[in-house]
Design a protein around this motif. Structure first.
Motif, PDB file in Angstrom:
ATOM      1  N   LEU A   1       3.629 -10.082  34.537  1.00 42.15           N
ATOM      2  CA  LEU A   1       3.576 -11.030  35.652  1.00 42.15           C
ATOM      3  C   LEU A   1       4.969 -11.442  36.109  1.00 42.15           C
ATOM      4  CD1 LEU A   1       0.605 -13.255  34.461  1.00 42.15           C
ATOM      5  CD2 LEU A   1       0.696 -12.028  36.649  1.00 42.15           C
ATOM      6  N   SER A   2       5.848 -11.748  35.155  1.00 40.74           N
ATOM      7  CA  SER A   2       7.193 -12.199  35.542  1.00 40.74           C
ATOM      8  C   SER A   2       8.006 -11.064  36.148  1.00 40.74           C
ATOM      9  CB  SER A   2       7.919 -12.798  34.337  1.00 40.74           C
ATOM     10  OG  SER A   2       8.113 -11.843  33.313  1.00 40.74           O
ATOM     11  N   ALA A   3       7.799  -9.820  35.660  1.00 38.78           N
ATOM     12  CA  ALA A   3       8.492  -8.668  36.247  1.00 38.78           C
ATOM     13  C   ALA A   3       7.976  -8.405  37.657  1.00 38.78           C
ATOM     14  CB  ALA A   3       8.299  -7.438  35.365  1.00 38.78           C
ATOM     15  N   GLY A   4       6.653  -8.404  37.806  1.00 38.06           N
ATOM     16  CA  GLY A   4       6.066  -8.159  39.120  1.00 38.06           C
ATOM     17  C   GLY A   4       6.422  -9.235  40.127  1.00 38.06           C
ATOM     18  N   ALA A   5       6.642 -10.454  39.651  1.00 38.88           N
ATOM     19  CA  ALA A   5       7.019 -11.546  40.559  1.00 38.88           C
ATOM     20  C   ALA A   5       8.317 -11.231  41.284  1.00 38.88           C
ATOM     21  CB  ALA A   5       7.137 -12.850  39.774  1.00 38.88           C
ATOM     22  N   SER A   6       9.296 -10.696  40.549  1.00 32.78           N
ATOM     23  CA  SER A   6      10.573 -10.317  41.177  1.00 32.78           C
ATOM     24  C   SER A   6      10.340  -9.314  42.292  1.00 32.78           C
ATOM     25  CB  SER A   6      11.513  -9.706  40.131  1.00 32.78           C
ATOM     26  OG  SER A   6      11.973 -10.673  39.219  1.00 32.78           O
TER      27      SER A   6
ATOM     28  N   ALA B   1      -0.587  -2.167  36.794  1.00 30.98           N
ATOM     29  CA  ALA B   1      -1.317  -1.334  35.837  1.00 30.98           C
ATOM     30  C   ALA B   1      -1.421  -2.034  34.483  1.00 30.98           C
ATOM     31  CB  ALA B   1      -0.626   0.016  35.688  1.00 30.98           C
ATOM     32  N   ALA B   2      -0.333  -2.671  34.061  1.00 29.78           N
ATOM     33  CA  ALA B   2      -0.350  -3.396  32.787  1.00 29.78           C
ATOM     34  C   ALA B   2      -1.318  -4.571  32.837  1.00 29.78           C
ATOM     35  CB  ALA B   2       1.059  -3.883  32.440  1.00 29.78           C
ATOM     36  N   LEU B   3      -1.356  -5.251  33.979  1.00 29.47           N
ATOM     37  CA  LEU B   3      -2.250  -6.404  34.120  1.00 29.47           C
ATOM     38  C   LEU B   3      -3.712  -5.986  34.208  1.00 29.47           C
ATOM     39  CD1 LEU B   3      -0.032  -8.453  36.562  1.00 29.47           C
ATOM     40  CD2 LEU B   3      -0.652  -9.117  34.229  1.00 29.47           C
ATOM     41  N   ALA B   4      -3.963  -4.786  34.732  1.00 29.63           N
ATOM     42  CA  ALA B   4      -5.334  -4.283  34.747  1.00 29.63           C
ATOM     43  C   ALA B   4      -5.825  -4.054  33.325  1.00 29.63           C
ATOM     44  CB  ALA B   4      -5.402  -2.983  35.547  1.00 29.63           C
ATOM     45  N   LYS B   5      -4.915  -3.688  32.449  1.00 34.81           N
ATOM     46  CA  LYS B   5      -5.256  -3.472  31.042  1.00 34.81           C
ATOM     47  C   LYS B   5      -5.331  -4.791  30.288  1.00 34.81           C
ATOM     48  CE  LYS B   5      -3.750  -0.699  27.067  1.00 34.81           C
ATOM     49  NZ  LYS B   5      -4.917   0.185  26.993  1.00 34.81           N
ATOM     50  N   ASP B   6      -4.417  -5.730  30.614  1.00 34.58           N
ATOM     51  CA  ASP B   6      -4.378  -7.029  29.937  1.00 34.58           C
ATOM     52  C   ASP B   6      -3.938  -8.094  30.949  1.00 34.58           C
ATOM     53  OD1 ASP B   6      -4.043  -9.254  28.369  1.00 34.58           O
ATOM     54  OD2 ASP B   6      -2.309  -8.485  27.253  1.00 34.58           O
TER      55      ASP B   6
ATOM     56  N   GLU C   1       5.399   5.829  30.679  1.00 33.30           N
ATOM     57  CA  GLU C   1       4.761   5.448  31.934  1.00 33.30           C
ATOM     58  C   GLU C   1       4.373   3.980  31.976  1.00 33.30           C
ATOM     59  OE1 GLU C   1       1.652   6.190  29.007  1.00 33.30           O
ATOM     60  OE2 GLU C   1       3.454   7.286  29.576  1.00 33.30           O
ATOM     61  N   THR C   2       4.356   3.295  30.824  1.00 35.36           N
ATOM     62  CA  THR C   2       4.015   1.876  30.800  1.00 35.36           C
ATOM     63  C   THR C   2       5.243   0.969  30.969  1.00 35.36           C
ATOM     64  OG1 THR C   2       4.240   1.770  28.382  1.00 35.36           O
ATOM     65  CG2 THR C   2       2.073   2.340  29.266  1.00 35.36           C
ATOM     66  N   ASP C   3       6.410   1.554  31.087  1.00 31.66           N
ATOM     67  CA  ASP C   3       7.655   0.783  31.071  1.00 31.66           C
ATOM     68  C   ASP C   3       7.961   0.207  32.454  1.00 31.66           C
ATOM     69  OD1 ASP C   3      10.159  -0.257  30.740  1.00 31.66           O
ATOM     70  OD2 ASP C   3      11.135   1.612  30.159  1.00 31.66           O
ATOM     71  N   PHE C   4       7.466  -0.998  32.700  1.00 37.49           N
ATOM     72  CA  PHE C   4       7.793  -1.681  33.949  1.00 37.49           C
ATOM     73  C   PHE C   4       9.145  -2.380  33.859  1.00 37.49           C
ATOM     74  CE2 PHE C   4       4.907  -4.482  31.511  1.00 37.49           C
ATOM     75  CZ  PHE C   4       5.736  -5.576  31.288  1.00 37.49           C
ATOM     76  N   HIS C   5       9.577  -2.707  32.633  1.00 40.53           N
ATOM     77  CA  HIS C   5      10.808  -3.491  32.499  1.00 40.53           C
ATOM     78  C   HIS C   5      12.046  -2.687  32.886  1.00 40.53           C
ATOM     79  CE1 HIS C   5      14.022  -5.827  30.461  1.00 40.53           C
ATOM     80  NE2 HIS C   5      13.291  -6.842  30.881  1.00 40.53           N
ATOM     81  N   SER C   6      12.075  -1.389  32.562  1.00 45.71           N
ATOM     82  CA  SER C   6      13.222  -0.572  32.977  1.00 45.71           C
ATOM     83  C   SER C   6      13.294  -0.478  34.489  1.00 45.71           C
ATOM     84  CB  SER C   6      13.127   0.827  32.366  1.00 45.71           C
ATOM     85  OG  SER C   6      13.376   0.795  30.974  1.00 45.71           O
ATOM     86  N   CYS C   7      12.147  -0.385  35.148  1.00 49.95           N
ATOM     87  CA  CYS C   7      12.131  -0.384  36.618  1.00 49.95           C
ATOM     88  C   CYS C   7      12.663  -1.708  37.156  1.00 49.95           C
ATOM     89  CB  CYS C   7      10.718  -0.130  37.127  1.00 49.95           C
ATOM     90  SG  CYS C   7      10.017   1.453  36.640  1.00 49.95           S
TER      91      CYS C   7
END
Length: 590
Positions: free
Chosen positions: A486-491, A474-479, A439-445
């Motif tokens: 940040l770079s993934a969410g930017a896309s 969610a990852a940024l809320a944790k760290d 559930e923490t895998d933002f990079h595959s998305c």
């Protein structure tokens, strides 16, 4: 009156051989089975299907890439789900489509008809329970022999709450939850919700009865962990999902060295409370573990948490994982999982950062200790692919998928290989499964965005962008310093139309993690979307190619559709040539 059958098998035509094998094995055990090879010539197809579905006590749906696309299979699965007769099995590495991916699924990937395999025992037990009824005497309704027991109960192990007062101790509570799930999954009479589904409730305080209803389980296990120094306190309670009443509850206040005994006691208490019968092999399987050293186990959980939650692509993260695993191995030289995780971290340091690391010895050591581990094969796949030995890499990948079809690392590696071979549809399937396994895998998305961009599926690309953004947040809320998030969410922000905010996230990512090559590359990709800042993208790529230590990542950039807006720019071509020369790669001129 129609000819009724107890078991209905739903499948797509390419899976006909597997459907026939399953039907014959069930018939040998006394089940009455129907599949569509028995359609009468004088009746309408849809009428017969509807009758058989309604009369079946168990509907076995065989999921594979083709069946997931079949409207007939989806409709049959949905009808069975509503009727409470659904039994699922997957024939390949892909997860069932939504919403069926939230329901337990027997794993028949690579299955050769072995009736002692865990996947077959799970399917057989579920069919036996549905056909024989789910009362106390359901196991006697069908004689399953020594292979399996009828499934008598189902449980979701909610993530144990970290009560240590220290967020850094969360790795231990998560590890306790995961190991309890793994132990209970070895009991053929008990259906256990997959870890990734259970962890979707992490950080929430859900109503247990609602969880049970949503997941279709009879019981829920919840608990908390307080770890302080050499002491650990674990509270656990098993709850009836229909009434909300406690069937069992206990508190364990022990030395950390007793952690394995606590886990065994929890599993035994659940078995006793549900009046389940453990087969001898299951009892041994529950009590077996990769290490008997609690300190080594604690260190491994710490390293694993860094692997899952850390800033991906960050050199310091991989070095920390390697150090921690070395300590675990020093305490227990036979700890195969620690060797495997160290090999994965070494591979990242070698192939992303050009560090003087050789991950193969650690991977081979892990396999010497436990040949059934899947993850060390991922290291060998990457090594062979980098060497241009594609056929050997494919064999290693096939082995990894056979041993670990539900391994996050294995599915990520399969996706990476498919992507670099420009097989975007296949890559998106593996990235999708990886994203569901963790559930923490933002990079595959994020990678799914790119795959869908290449195949022209705009609706799926936008959906993947929304998932990437949600997980990045969610990852940024944790760290808040997680540059990779940040770079993934930017896309995603730029794809979704919030270009200014996306650019702001790029700037923050580079300020917080300027030496992370993955951050730099993904930030460059972000700026190519909607031509947000092509000059800025090339600035980032200039530093990226100057520092890159792996030919494989050069090839990735050459394949990557995100690079299309700048690929033919004279400056881009000029950047690539010296990088190839430095890494010993042939250029177009040669």
């Amino acid at each position: 009156m129609p000819d009724t059958r107890d078991v209905f098998i739903s499948y797509a035509r390419p899976s006909e051989d597997e459907a026939h094998r399953i039907a014959e094995l069930l018939r040998q055990d006394g089940f009455s089975v129907w599949r569509d090879d028995e359609l009468p010539a004088h009746r309408a197809y849809s009428d017969v299907i509807e009758e058989r579905l309604k009369s079946a006590k168990a509907v076995v749906v065989l999921w594979a890439a083709d069946s997931a696309k079949s409207h007939w299979v989806r409709a049959e699965a949905d009808s069975a789900r509503e009727a409470g007769t659904l039994v699922q099995a997957t024939l390949d590495s892909a997860l069932p489509p939504m919403p069926f991916n939230q329901i337990q699924c027997a794993d028949l990937n690579g299955w050769n008809g072995d009736t002692s395999s865990a996947g077959w025992r799970k399917l057989h037990g579920s069919v036996a329970a549905l056909v024989g009824g789910q009362g106390e005497d359901s196991t006697s309704a069908v004689s399953a022999g020594p292979r399996a027991q009828a499934v008598r109960a189902s449980v979701c192990v909610l993530p144990f709450v970290n009560m240590s007062g220290d967020a850094e101790q969360e790795y231990f509570s998560d590890g306790t939850s995961e190991d309890t799930t793994t132990a209970l999954s070895k009991i053929s009479a008990l259906e256990v919700v997959a870890r990734n589904t259970a962890f979707s409730f992490k950080g929430q305080s859900p109503d247990v009865k609602e969880v049970a209803k949503q997941l279709g389980v009879s019981h829920v296990l919840e608990g908390s962990v307080r770890k302080a120094g050499s002491r650990v306190r674990i509270n656990a309670q098993l709850i009836d999902g229909s009434t909300g009443k406690h069937l069992w509850a206990d508190r364990f206040d022990r030395d950390l060295t007793d952690i394995f005994e606590i886990q065994d006691e929890i599993s035994k208490a659940i078995v006793d409370s549900l009046k389940l019968r453990l087969l001898p092999k299951e009892k041994s399987a529950i009590e077996s573990r990769s290490t008997q050293n609690p300190q080594a186990y604690n260190l491994y959980l710490m390293a694993r948490q860094q692997w899952i939650w850390g800033t991906w692509g960050n050199e310091r993260r991989d070095e920390a994982i390697m150090r921690i695993c070395k300590q675990a191995i020093a305490l227990d030289p036979e700890y195969a999982e620690a060797w495997a995780l160290m090999a994965l971290a070494q591979a990242e340091l070698l192939y992303w950062h050009g560090k003087d690391q050789d991950p193969l010895p650690a991977a081979e050591r892990a396999l010497d200790i436990n040949p059934q581990l899947a993850e060390p094969h991922c290291v060998k796949v990457r090594y062979l692919e980098q060497q241009g030995r594609s056929e050997e890499a494919d064999k290693e990948l096939a082995q990894a998928l056979r041993l670990g079809p539900d391994s996050w690392e294995v599915n990520r590696e399969a996706a990476r290989i498919m992507f670099r071979r420009n097989r975007m549809a296949d890559a998106s399937r593996y990235f999708e499964k990886a994203s569901q396994l963790l559930e923490t895998d933002f990079h595959s998305c994020l990678m799914m965005q790119t795959c869908f961009l290449e195949v022209g599926d705009d609706a799926s690309m936008m959906a993947a962008a929304r998932r990437t953004l949600e997980r990045s947040e969610a990852a940024l809320a944790k760290d808040p310093t997680n540059g990779a998030a940040l770079s993934a969410g930017a896309s995603s922000l730029i794809i979704l139309g919030d270009v200014d905010r996306g650019k702001d996230w790029v700037d923050r990512a580079l300020l917080l993690d300027p030496d992370n090559l993955m951050v730099r590359y993904n930030a460059a990709c972000s700026l190519t979307f909607k031509n947000a800042d092509l000059s800025g993208a090339l600035d980032l790529l200039e530093q990226y190619f100057e520092r890159l230590g792996s030919p494989g990542n050069i090839h990735h950039a050459e394949i990557d559709p995100d690079m299309d807006p700048v690929r033919d720019a004279p400056r881009s071509i000029a950047l690539l040539a010296p990088a190839k020369q430095r890494l010993g790669m042939a250029t177009a001129a040669e």
